[in-house]
Design a protein around this motif. Structure first.
Motif, PDB file in Angstrom:
ATOM      1  N   GLY A  34     -22.436  -1.211   2.669  1.00 43.92           N
ATOM      2  CA  GLY A  34     -21.786  -1.134   3.968  1.00 43.92           C
ATOM      3  C   GLY A  34     -20.504  -1.924   4.131  1.00 43.92           C
ATOM      4  O   GLY A  34     -19.912  -1.922   5.209  1.00 43.92           O
ATOM      5  N   ARG A  35     -20.053  -2.607   3.081  1.00 48.59           N
ATOM      6  CA  ARG A  35     -18.824  -3.405   3.187  1.00 48.59           C
ATOM      7  C   ARG A  35     -17.882  -3.070   2.037  1.00 48.59           C
ATOM      8  O   ARG A  35     -18.321  -2.955   0.896  1.00 48.59           O
ATOM      9  N   PRO A  36     -16.592  -2.945   2.325  1.00 46.28           N
ATOM     10  CA  PRO A  36     -15.640  -2.664   1.241  1.00 46.28           C
ATOM     11  C   PRO A  36     -15.434  -3.905   0.368  1.00 46.28           C
ATOM     12  O   PRO A  36     -15.288  -5.013   0.867  1.00 46.28           O
ATOM     13  N   LEU A  37     -15.437  -3.679  -0.936  1.00 46.94           N
ATOM     14  CA  LEU A  37     -15.238  -4.777  -1.876  1.00 46.94           C
ATOM     15  C   LEU A  37     -13.755  -4.972  -2.167  1.00 46.94           C
ATOM     16  O   LEU A  37     -12.981  -4.023  -2.155  1.00 46.94           O
ATOM     17  N   LYS A  38     -13.390  -6.188  -2.427  1.00 45.23           N
ATOM     18  CA  LYS A  38     -12.063  -6.510  -2.940  1.00 45.23           C
ATOM     19  C   LYS A  38     -12.303  -7.079  -4.330  1.00 45.23           C
ATOM     20  O   LYS A  38     -12.983  -8.093  -4.486  1.00 45.23           O
ATOM     21  N   VAL A  39     -11.778  -6.407  -5.355  1.00 44.82           N
ATOM     22  CA  VAL A  39     -12.028  -6.795  -6.740  1.00 44.82           C
ATOM     23  C   VAL A  39     -10.696  -7.040  -7.440  1.00 44.82           C
ATOM     24  O   VAL A  39      -9.788  -6.212  -7.368  1.00 44.82           O
ATOM     25  N   CYS A  40     -10.578  -8.175  -8.099  1.00 45.75           N
ATOM     26  CA  CYS A  40      -9.390  -8.476  -8.897  1.00 45.75           C
ATOM     27  C   CYS A  40      -9.810  -9.366 -10.063  1.00 45.75           C
ATOM     28  O   CYS A  40     -10.930  -9.867 -10.105  1.00 45.75           O
ATOM     29  N   PHE A  41      -8.908  -9.528 -11.020  1.00 47.41           N
ATOM     30  CA  PHE A  41      -9.204 -10.427 -12.129  1.00 47.41           C
ATOM     31  C   PHE A  41      -9.328 -11.844 -11.595  1.00 47.41           C
ATOM     32  O   PHE A  41      -8.561 -12.273 -10.738  1.00 47.41           O
TER      33      PHE A  41
END
Length: 132
Positions: A100-107
């Motif tokens: 239900g929540r958007p992920l923020k993914v980075c190195f």
């Protein structure tokens, strides 16, 4: 004291507020570790590992918890065995909804060790600086 170029200091920065995380990152030369923000409080290491395992061999998952309350801080780290697997997972999972929540993914960024900031009182002025 020698000058350090601003681009060198600000190459990769992560900023956060109580409602969101933003990642600014150059592609690291060798990085298998992803920073994952926007996690629901109900996410645990097992469910996070399952979500990322379809992209390759996940070697470690760590969710960061508040030491006082024991509740998730809403972010964690996912380590892959191979760099290309981490890059695929980053591209696919960044912005994707998870529980239900958007992920923020980075190195993930390398940990920076700095001297503590100290306060100096001089002639009724307070100045902040680093110990040298």
């Amino acid at each position: 004291m020698g000058k350090t170029s601003l681009p060198h200091l600000a190459r990769r920065v992560i900023t956060s507020s109580s409602s969101h995380f933003r990642c600014f990152s150059t592609t690291p030369s060798s990085n298998n570790k992803l920073f994952v923000a926007g996690l629901s409080w109900s996410v645990d290491e097992k469910s996070l590992k399952e979500a990322f395992s379809s992209f390759g061999d996940v070697s470690e998952v760590r969710i960061m918890y508040d030491k006082d309350s024991g509740r998730s801080r809403g972010f964690g780290f996912v380590n892959f065995s191979k760099e290309d697997e981490a890059a695929s997972a980053k591209d696919a999972m960044d912005g994707k909804a998870f529980l239900g929540r958007p992920l923020k993914v980075c190195f993930a960024l390398d940990k920076v060790h700095r001297e503590p900031v100290t306060t100096r009182h001089t002639n009724s002025r307070i100045s902040f600086g680093r110990n040298h």
